[in-house]
Design an enzyme around this catalytic site. Structure first.
Site, short mmCIF file in Angstrom:
data_model
loop_
_atom_site.label_atom_id
_atom_site.label_comp_id
_atom_site.label_asym_id
_atom_site.label_seq_id
_atom_site.Cartn_x
_atom_site.Cartn_y
_atom_site.Cartn_z
N SER A 9 -14.77 3.29 -0.82
CA SER A 9 -13.61 2.72 -0.14
C SER A 9 -13.00 3.59 0.94
O SER A 9 -12.06 3.14 1.61
CB SER A 9 -12.54 2.34 -1.16
OG SER A 9 -12.87 1.11 -1.75
N TYR A 33 -4.27 -3.59 -5.07
CA TYR A 33 -5.52 -3.23 -4.42
C TYR A 33 -6.54 -4.35 -4.60
O TYR A 33 -6.88 -4.73 -5.72
CB TYR A 33 -6.05 -1.94 -5.06
CG TYR A 33 -7.11 -1.22 -4.28
CD1 TYR A 33 -6.76 -0.31 -3.30
CD2 TYR A 33 -8.46 -1.42 -4.55
CE1 TYR A 33 -7.73 0.39 -2.60
CE2 TYR A 33 -9.43 -0.74 -3.85
CZ TYR A 33 -9.06 0.17 -2.88
OH TYR A 33 -10.03 0.85 -2.18
N SER A 34 -7.03 -4.90 -3.50
CA SER A 34 -8.03 -5.97 -3.54
C SER A 34 -9.04 -5.76 -2.43
O SER A 34 -8.68 -5.71 -1.25
CB SER A 34 -7.37 -7.34 -3.39
OG SER A 34 -8.36 -8.35 -3.26
#
Length: 411
Positions: free
Chosen positions: A128, A221-222
């Site tokens: 991420s 958070y997605s």
């Protein structure tokens, strides 16, 4: 994570269709990473994993002999602890001090099957941390007047984002980047299929489920947010996301060891430590280095090194990648302690964390099958990135990795 047999993948040099919804996919993780915790046995078999009998070789092989001065070095001690106490096969770090001096360090074993050394500054899957790259591209387009942060998603992807309590006309670009859109995380709903995913499939997976909350009402958070952001980049520029990241960031910042793998490319190009996965605390380690990362797309597909991550975040914070107005927007944060720990806040694809020695570090983090990374830079030019070769699934190990970054920045 999803693996896939080589035979069924597209050729590695095949450029994805750059129309929205027709490029590679992504599958991330609730932490600063990009996938769910479980890896099915079927997926493991499909990518040809290797079962190993022990976590690490004998201690003498696990941590190479070092000089007395290196043994006293706080960064080296942190890496040694990640191997000896947290059970990581290997740990790597690159640290730049406020005078611009850089040092790389390693501990552990690069390949448990052969006992080979950990390559210094080896390439790893950075998960991420990719989100920050995507956010920078979006904000560059904002600075060019091609995207407006407070415009709704439908401005760029009309009619695409629809579902139960989900309406792209009510979600802004800013809310995507800041994780306040309420879009459900598609990673939570991908099954155990071992196959290639397109971004549109990933988005459609999310849209089969209701919104987590109304846009702007909470933070959560997605990974779906960044799939949508990546599709917006493609629609606005008419080019694949990978090419925009390469042109706008990788080449501009001089990142020599960073790239966005092509569809079907399961390998890691340059010297790298092997990455490992275990399904349970007492289960065997599996070598999961080679895996098709298509599910990770805009939320976590990049490969890089610790030194390149330092160079990227350093260039970003120094204002070399964004105009001042857009960098200020990126650094405008909301609380994100539930995911990133005490005192952490989330900006537009950028995380701030308080340092034990005072001040803040700015960076992100990444979790990908086989690898976990944390990075941080400070406003006075210090930078540190640490990677380990196993995806972390427990809070204690995550905190150990974060402490290693803090130690490097505060030494």
């Amino acid at each position: 994570m999803r693996g896939q047999t080589r035979q069924s993948l597209r050729e590695p040099d095949h450029e994805p269709d750059h129309e929205p919804g027709h490029e590679s996919g992504h599958k991330p993780d609730r932490r600063p990473g990009t996938r769910r915790r479980a890896l099915s046995a079927a997926a493991a078999m499909a990518i040809g994993v290797m079962t190993l009998g022990a976590l690490t070789p004998p201690a003498s092989a696990a941590i190479p002999a070092t000089s007395a001065s290196a043994g006293r070095d706080a960064v080296q001690q942190s890496l040694n602890a990640l191997v000896r106490e947290d059970g990581m096969p290997a740990a790597l770090a690159s640290v730049k001090d406020r005078n611009g001096h850089t040092r790389t360090s390693t501990a552990g074993v690069g390949d448990l099957a052969t006992g080979s050394k950990v390559p210094r500054d080896g390439q790893v899957r950075i998960g991420s941390n990719t989100k920050t790259f995507v956010a920078v591209v979006v904000l560059q387009l904002v600075g060019e007047g091609k995207i407006a942060l407070d415009a709704d998603v439908d401005t760029y992807l009309p009619g695409l984002v629809r579902g139960k309590r989900i309406d792209g006309r009510r979600i802004t670009v800013r809310q995507l980047l800041q994780q306040t859109s309420g879009l459900p995380n598609y990673t939570n709903y991908l099954g155990d299929d071992v196959r290639y995913y397109t971004p549109r499939e990933l988005l459609d997976t999310a849209l089969r489920h209701p919104a987590d909350f109304d846009p702007g009402k909470k933070w959560a958070y997605s990974n779906t947010n960044y799939v949508v952001a990546g599709l917006i980049v493609q629609k606005v520029t008419g080019r694949p996301l990978a090419k925009e990241i390469d042109r706008r960031i990788i080449k501009r910042a001089g990142l020599r060891h960073t790239y966005f793998p092509a569809p079907g490319d399961a390998s890691i190009r340059e010297p790298h430590p092997h990455g490992y996965y275990r399904e349970s605390a007492d289960g065997p380690l599996r070598d999961i280095t080679e895996i098709d990362p298509s599910w990770a797309w805009a939320a976590g597909q990049l490969i890089s090194t610790d030194s390149d991550l330092n160079r990227f975040f350093g260039a970003l914070l120094a204002g070399r990648l964004l105009p001042p107005a857009q960098l200020a927007q990126m650094r405008s944060t909301v609380p994100a302690e539930a995911t990133f720990g005490p005192g952490a806040r989330y900006g537009l694809g950028l995380v701030s964390r308080p340092l034990p020695c005072g001040g803040l570090s700015w960076g992100h983090g990444g979790s990908f099958p086989g690898y976990e990374t944390r990075s941080g830079v400070t406003d006075d030019g210090r930078a540190a990135s640490v990677a380990v070769t196993m995806q972390l699934t427990d809070e204690a190990s995550r905190r150990s990795l974060e402490r290693a970054v803090d130690t490097a920045l505060c030494r």
